[in-house]
Write a protein that holds these residues in place. Structure first.
Motif, PDB file in Angstrom:
ATOM      1  N   ASP A  38       0.860  -1.181   0.000  1.00 54.90           N
ATOM      2  CA  ASP A  38       0.000   0.000   0.000  1.00 54.90           C
ATOM      3  C   ASP A  38       0.893   1.226   0.000  1.00 54.90           C
ATOM      4  OD1 ASP A  38       0.703   0.752   2.771  1.00 54.90           O
ATOM      5  OD2 ASP A  38      -0.508  -0.986   3.333  1.00 54.90           O
ATOM      6  N   ASP A  39       0.272   2.403  -0.087  1.00 58.59           N
ATOM      7  CA  ASP A  39       1.047   3.645  -0.150  1.00 58.59           C
ATOM      8  C   ASP A  39       0.961   4.454   1.140  1.00 58.59           C
ATOM      9  OD1 ASP A  39      -1.568   4.427  -0.268  1.00 58.59           O
ATOM     10  OD2 ASP A  39      -1.370   5.630  -2.105  1.00 58.59           O
ATOM     11  N   VAL A  40       0.547   3.801   2.241  1.00 51.50           N
ATOM     12  CA  VAL A  40       0.442   4.498   3.532  1.00 51.50           C
ATOM     13  C   VAL A  40       1.836   4.682   4.114  1.00 51.50           C
ATOM     14  CG1 VAL A  40      -0.514   4.415   5.852  1.00 51.50           C
ATOM     15  CG2 VAL A  40      -1.836   3.513   3.933  1.00 51.50           C
ATOM     16  N   PRO A  41       2.251   5.928   4.419  1.00 52.55           N
ATOM     17  CA  PRO A  41       3.577   6.157   5.017  1.00 52.55           C
ATOM     18  C   PRO A  41       3.739   5.372   6.318  1.00 52.55           C
ATOM     19  CG  PRO A  41       2.630   8.218   4.282  1.00 52.55           C
ATOM     20  CD  PRO A  41       1.532   7.193   4.184  1.00 52.55           C
ATOM     21  N   GLU A  42       4.955   4.974   6.592  1.00 57.33           N
ATOM     22  CA  GLU A  42       5.228   4.129   7.758  1.00 57.33           C
ATOM     23  C   GLU A  42       6.383   4.711   8.558  1.00 57.33           C
ATOM     24  OE1 GLU A  42       5.438  -0.604   8.138  1.00 57.33           O
ATOM     25  OE2 GLU A  42       7.201   0.218   7.117  1.00 57.33           O
ATOM     26  N   LEU A  43       6.256   4.617   9.877  1.00 53.87           N
ATOM     27  CA  LEU A  43       7.331   5.037  10.778  1.00 53.87           C
ATOM     28  C   LEU A  43       7.892   3.805  11.479  1.00 53.87           C
ATOM     29  CD1 LEU A  43       8.977   7.209  12.308  1.00 53.87           C
ATOM     30  CD2 LEU A  43       7.111   7.304  13.985  1.00 53.87           C
ATOM     31  N   VAL A  44       9.190   3.596  11.338  1.00 52.00           N
ATOM     32  CA  VAL A  44       9.883   2.509  12.028  1.00 52.00           C
ATOM     33  C   VAL A  44      10.750   3.124  13.121  1.00 52.00           C
ATOM     34  CG1 VAL A  44      11.517   0.606  11.801  1.00 52.00           C
ATOM     35  CG2 VAL A  44       9.892   1.081   9.955  1.00 52.00           C
ATOM     36  N   VAL A  45      10.610   2.617  14.331  1.00 52.14           N
ATOM     37  CA  VAL A  45      11.394   3.113  15.469  1.00 52.14           C
ATOM     38  C   VAL A  45      12.235   1.969  16.015  1.00 52.14           C
ATOM     39  CG1 VAL A  45      11.325   4.148  17.769  1.00 52.14           C
ATOM     40  CG2 VAL A  45       9.635   4.825  16.052  1.00 52.14           C
ATOM     41  N   LYS A  46      13.532   2.210  16.175  1.00 49.23           N
ATOM     42  CA  LYS A  46      14.460   1.246  16.760  1.00 49.23           C
ATOM     43  C   LYS A  46      15.162   1.940  17.915  1.00 49.23           C
ATOM     44  CE  LYS A  46      15.368  -0.831  12.226  1.00 49.23           C
ATOM     45  NZ  LYS A  46      16.423  -1.199  11.244  1.00 49.23           N
ATOM     46  N   VAL A  47      15.062   1.377  19.102  1.00 51.62           N
ATOM     47  CA  VAL A  47      15.622   2.020  20.295  1.00 51.62           C
ATOM     48  C   VAL A  47      16.112   0.947  21.262  1.00 51.62           C
ATOM     49  CG1 VAL A  47      13.318   2.131  21.356  1.00 51.62           C
ATOM     50  CG2 VAL A  47      15.117   3.662  22.170  1.00 51.62           C
ATOM     51  N   PRO A  48      17.239   1.148  21.933  1.00 53.42           N
ATOM     52  CA  PRO A  48      17.692   0.161  22.913  1.00 53.42           C
ATOM     53  C   PRO A  48      16.776   0.125  24.135  1.00 53.42           C
ATOM     54  CG  PRO A  48      19.478   1.625  22.249  1.00 53.42           C
ATOM     55  CD  PRO A  48      18.213   2.235  21.755  1.00 53.42           C
ATOM     56  N   ARG A  49      16.606  -1.067  24.677  1.00 52.69           N
ATOM     57  CA  ARG A  49      15.989  -1.163  26.013  1.00 52.69           C
ATOM     58  C   ARG A  49      16.920  -0.489  27.013  1.00 52.69           C
ATOM     59  NH1 ARG A  49      12.436  -5.880  26.917  1.00 52.69           N
ATOM     60  NH2 ARG A  49      13.018  -5.610  29.088  1.00 52.69           N
ATOM     61  N   PHE A  50      16.355   0.082  28.080  1.00 57.83           N
ATOM     62  CA  PHE A  50      17.240   0.644  29.099  1.00 57.83           C
ATOM     63  C   PHE A  50      16.573   0.664  30.465  1.00 57.83           C
ATOM     64  CE2 PHE A  50      15.028   4.436  27.471  1.00 57.83           C
ATOM     65  CZ  PHE A  50      14.633   5.070  28.647  1.00 57.83           C
ATOM     66  N   THR A  51      17.409   0.547  31.469  1.00 57.74           N
ATOM     67  CA  THR A  51      17.027   0.765  32.861  1.00 57.74           C
ATOM     68  C   THR A  51      18.095   1.652  33.466  1.00 57.74           C
ATOM     69  OG1 THR A  51      15.891  -1.365  33.082  1.00 57.74           O
ATOM     70  CG2 THR A  51      16.618  -0.299  35.104  1.00 57.74           C
ATOM     71  N   ALA A  52      17.672   2.745  34.076  1.00 55.79           N
ATOM     72  CA  ALA A  52      18.619   3.722  34.598  1.00 55.79           C
ATOM     73  C   ALA A  52      18.299   4.052  36.047  1.00 55.79           C
ATOM     74  CB  ALA A  52      18.571   5.008  33.759  1.00 55.79           C
ATOM     75  N   THR A  53      19.349   4.204  36.852  1.00 51.64           N
ATOM     76  CA  THR A  53      19.197   4.652  38.233  1.00 51.64           C
ATOM     77  C   THR A  53      20.215   5.748  38.504  1.00 51.64           C
ATOM     78  OG1 THR A  53      20.746   2.975  39.059  1.00 51.64           O
ATOM     79  CG2 THR A  53      18.401   2.382  39.015  1.00 51.64           C
ATOM     80  N   ALA A  54      19.889   6.635  39.411  1.00 58.27           N
ATOM     81  CA  ALA A  54      20.816   7.718  39.743  1.00 58.27           C
ATOM     82  C   ALA A  54      20.494   8.272  41.125  1.00 58.27           C
ATOM     83  CB  ALA A  54      20.738   8.836  38.696  1.00 58.27           C
ATOM     84  N   SER A  55      21.498   8.848  41.742  1.00 59.27           N
ATOM     85  CA  SER A  55      21.348   9.546  43.016  1.00 59.27           C
ATOM     86  C   SER A  55      21.981  10.923  42.870  1.00 59.27           C
ATOM     87  CB  SER A  55      22.033   8.762  44.148  1.00 59.27           C
ATOM     88  OG  SER A  55      21.896   9.438  45.378  1.00 59.27           O
ATOM     89  N   HIS A  56      21.273  11.954  43.290  1.00 53.67           N
ATOM     90  CA  HIS A  56      21.729  13.327  43.079  1.00 53.67           C
ATOM     91  C   HIS A  56      21.816  14.072  44.411  1.00 53.67           C
ATOM     92  CE1 HIS A  56      20.748  12.468  38.903  1.00 53.67           C
ATOM     93  NE2 HIS A  56      19.530  12.156  39.286  1.00 53.67           N
ATOM     94  N   ASP A  57      22.991  14.584  44.726  1.00 55.33           N
ATOM     95  CA  ASP A  57      23.178  15.439  45.893  1.00 55.33           C
ATOM     96  C   ASP A  57      22.873  16.875  45.466  1.00 55.33           C
ATOM     97  OD1 ASP A  57      23.942  16.912  48.078  1.00 55.33           O
ATOM     98  OD2 ASP A  57      26.011  16.192  48.143  1.00 55.33           O
ATOM     99  N   LEU A  58      21.722  17.390  45.868  1.00 49.90           N
ATOM    100  CA  LEU A  58      21.297  18.709  45.417  1.00 49.90           C
ATOM    101  C   LEU A  58      22.147  19.825  46.013  1.00 49.90           C
ATOM    102  CD1 LEU A  58      17.412  18.263  45.643  1.00 49.90           C
ATOM    103  CD2 LEU A  58      19.003  17.524  43.850  1.00 49.90           C
ATOM    104  N   LEU A  59      22.803  19.558  47.120  1.00 49.86           N
ATOM    105  CA  LEU A  59      23.642  20.587  47.739  1.00 49.86           C
ATOM    106  C   LEU A  59      25.024  20.662  47.102  1.00 49.86           C
ATOM    107  CD1 LEU A  59      22.745  20.413  51.536  1.00 49.86           C
ATOM    108  CD2 LEU A  59      21.725  21.765  49.700  1.00 49.86           C
ATOM    109  N   ALA A  60      25.325  19.737  46.171  1.00 48.45           N
ATOM    110  CA  ALA A  60      26.582  19.854  45.429  1.00 48.45           C
ATOM    111  C   ALA A  60      26.527  21.050  44.493  1.00 48.45           C
ATOM    112  CB  ALA A  60      26.858  18.576  44.640  1.00 48.45           C
TER     113      ALA A  60
END
Length: 363
Positions: A237-259
């Protein structure tokens, strides 16, 4: 408006520290709350960063804990949660339990430490959970160039006719590719990619600033946006298509706001305070920390953050006496007796092997 102010804090924070995960939305409510009760320079600095309260559109909670030795205003005395004891182990269990309960275990511990000098703890928590309207398929990604070249990465792939989910905008960091991944409810996750030669902080900050910008023109060629390749392919068909490729991820962080206290309007608050709206005693911010986590998977997105602020007396006098404290904890099967006091008659007896689970506390 609180949303622009919070987003501005996100952009400044992301520009300075492009870490794997952060949440100004969990920090902002504490800054806005402190601004209402601070005095002098501390109040002016906090209002410059968080001028108005923020109503979170997702699950959130606010906690307040105080020590008996800190005199409170009437308003704050009524708002305080269970009191801190000064026993680090007891108080840690109380605060950790709150953080875990309000993030479904994603953040198992309160960010700030507590000790004998802690006079008051404020905390905010938020939890973001959404399922993709159109799920991804798990796969493998093998980049041919760049920082990840040669690596075998767990990735996610999907095809859809939602080409409007792709936008290419001009930003302060140059051309920026934005892909909106629609989730359940009112939540989307916006994936952003800038030019490879742009600093990560600039790209991330520009994405925050461009999130509400009007869409760019239609994508017609690979030069239209970073990471975008447009091609005509054979199809049914002629319907435009969007393909998305992205890595899986899990992220953690700790931030000292007084730094970086100036970034959060906490310089004067950490130096001298005071906070007359909380207590007639002089208090200052002794610690301010955020823990955050995020996970992007085939089925959806989960994230949580807990920010904690500990206030301590400006002139702290450690306790001058010591006492014996006996603590008995029934943390394994135990027995019980119901006894008629006047006669000593045992009316009911039993052995507990299955205690009731704790009810989830409403935020």
């Amino acid at each position: 408006m609180s949303v622009p102010a919070c987003n501005a804090l996100t952009a400044r924070w992301a520009r300075r520290f492009p870490v794997p995960v952060l949440s100004a939305a969990s920090v902002y409510p504490l800054l806005a709350l402190l601004a209402t009760v601070a005095g002098g320079a501390a109040r002016r600095e906090l209002l410059a960063v968080a001028p108005t309260p923020l109503a979170l559109p997702v699950r959130g909670a606010l906690g307040i804990w105080t020590r008996d030795r800190v005199p409170l205003t009437w308003d704050w005395a009524a708002r305080a949660d269970p009191r801190l004891t000064g026993d680090a182990a007891v108080d840690r269990a109380l605060l950790d339990g709150w953080a875990s309960a309000h993030t479904d275990g994603l953040i198992p511990a309160m960010p700030v430490a507590v000790g004998p000098e802690t006079g008051l703890v404020l905390a905010s928590a938020l939890s973001v959970v959404t399922e993709w309207r159109l799920p991804f398929t798990d796969g493998v990604m093998r980049p041919l160039r760049g920082l990840w070249a040669g690596r075998r990465l767990a990735s996610l792939h999907r095809r859809s006719a939602d080409v409007a989910g792709l936008r290419v905008v001009e930003s302060a960091a140059g051309p920026l590719t934005l892909v909106a991944v629609a989730g359940s409810g009112d939540l989307d996750v916006l994936l952003c990619l800038g030019r490879a030669d742009r600093p990560p902080g600039e790209v991330l900050a520009a994405a925050v600033e461009s999130a509400g910008a009007p869409a760019g023109g239609p994508v017609q060629g690979p030069s239209e946006g970073p990471g975008v390749v447009a091609a005509e392919v054979a199809a049914d068909d002629d319907v435009p298509e969007l393909v998305v490729k992205v890595p899986r991820f899990t992220a953690t962080a700790s931030h000292d706001l007084l730094a970086e206290p100036e970034l959060f309007g906490l310089a004067a608050a950490a130096a001298t305070g005071p906070f007359p709206g909380i207590s007639p005693a002089d208090l200052r911010v002794g610690a301010a920390v955020e823990h955050s986590v995020a996970s992007f998977s085939a089925g959806g997105f989960r994230a949580a953050a807990v920010a904690g602020v500990a206030l301590v007396p400006v002139a702290f006098t450690p306790p001058s006496a010591r006492k014996l404290r006996l603590t008995v904890t029934f943390d394994r099967p135990f027995g019980y007796l119901a006894v008629h006091r006047p006669t000593g008659l045992v009316l009911v007896a039993g052995w507990v092997t299955e205690p009731e689970p704790a009810a989830r506390r409403q935020s």
